[in-house]
Design an enzyme around this catalytic site. Structure first.
Site, PDB file in Angstrom:
ATOM      1  CE1 TYR A  17       4.532   7.576  12.888  1.00 55.54           C
ATOM      2  CE2 TYR A  17       5.519   5.907  11.471  1.00 55.54           C
ATOM      3  CZ  TYR A  17       5.073   6.316  12.716  1.00 55.54           C
ATOM      4  OH  TYR A  17       5.180   5.456  13.787  1.00 55.54           O
ATOM      5  CD  GLU A  42       3.362   0.328  16.222  1.00 58.40           C
ATOM      6  OE1 GLU A  42       3.140  -0.624  15.433  1.00 58.40           O
ATOM      7  OE2 GLU A  42       4.004   1.336  15.872  1.00 58.40           O
ATOM      8  CD1 TRP A  92       2.706   3.472   9.903  1.00 56.23           C
ATOM      9  CD2 TRP A  92       1.621   2.534  11.602  1.00 56.23           C
ATOM     10  NE1 TRP A  92       2.657   4.389  10.934  1.00 56.23           N
ATOM     11  CE2 TRP A  92       1.996   3.828  11.989  1.00 56.23           C
ATOM     12  CE3 TRP A  92       0.917   1.739  12.515  1.00 56.23           C
ATOM     13  CZ2 TRP A  92       1.686   4.362  13.240  1.00 56.23           C
ATOM     14  CZ3 TRP A  92       0.623   2.281  13.762  1.00 56.23           C
ATOM     15  CH2 TRP A  92       1.003   3.574  14.108  1.00 56.23           C
TER      16      TRP A  92
END
Length: 190
Positions: free
Chosen positions: A28, A50, A58
């Site tokens: 990522y 988000e 995350w």
């Protein structure tokens, strides 16, 4: 880890420390985070994820992203805007995503708001002028004036579950700001 917040990966590349903590994060970090994203559906996906991340790690969202994409019709704003209460119930029963009723309802509501907007133009209008990359992790803010203004503008238009911290994380993820550290190997974008 260096004193600036970099880690040297197995491939010898210096990365922002969080980007070297797991293979998922490394991919990522290297391939997506901080690269400019345009397109309403793509930005709706990032905004929605988000919001789902709020209060969670995350990595949880990143690992569930394929299931989120399937559950939310590829984050097509037009399709999600048409989701019904039956779709909300389906989402709440889907173990592949984060099952939080407030976040699910916010995602569906936000799609109904976004369908009426040029989301790309709106979000990118808050991108600050290009600045130097931060030298250390301590130099990376959690909130800025631009992210606060973005959150206020989104809320004014009716968006839910979007505060200044979520807005800044969106700005980082979509390349509106480049918060890779100075000595990170990822090329400067934007």
């Amino acid at each position: 880890m260096t004193d600036t917040g970099l880690v040297i990966g197995a491939d010898g590349r210096p990365r922002c420390s969080w980007g070297g903590s797991t293979p998922d994060y490394a991919i990522y970090h290297d391939e997506e985070w901080g690269k400019p994203v345009r397109g309403d559906d793509a930005l709706f996906e990032r905004l929605t994820l988000e919001a789902f991340q709020s209060g969670l790690s995350w990595i949880t969202i990143l690992r569930k992203r394929p299931a989120f994409r399937a559950a939310f019709a590829g984050f097509s704003i037009a399709k999600v805007a048409g989701f019904t209460e039956a779709d909300a119930a389906r989402l709440m029963a889907d173990p592949g995503i984060v099952r939080n009723r407030m976040k699910v309802d916010a995602a569906l509501h936000n799609a109904r708001v976004a369908v009426e907007l040029d989301l790309t133009e709106l979000l990118w209008s808050f991108a600050p002028a290009k600045r130097d990359r931060p030298r250390t992790r301590a130099d990376v803010p959690a909130v800025t004036g631009e992210s606060t203004a973005m959150a206020k503008a989104l809320k004014k238009r009716g968006f839910k579950f979007v505060g200044p911290t979520t807005a800044y994380a969106l700005m980082q993820a979509t390349g509106m700001v480049d918060d890779h550290l100075t000595d990170c190997w990822v090329p400067v974008m934007r």
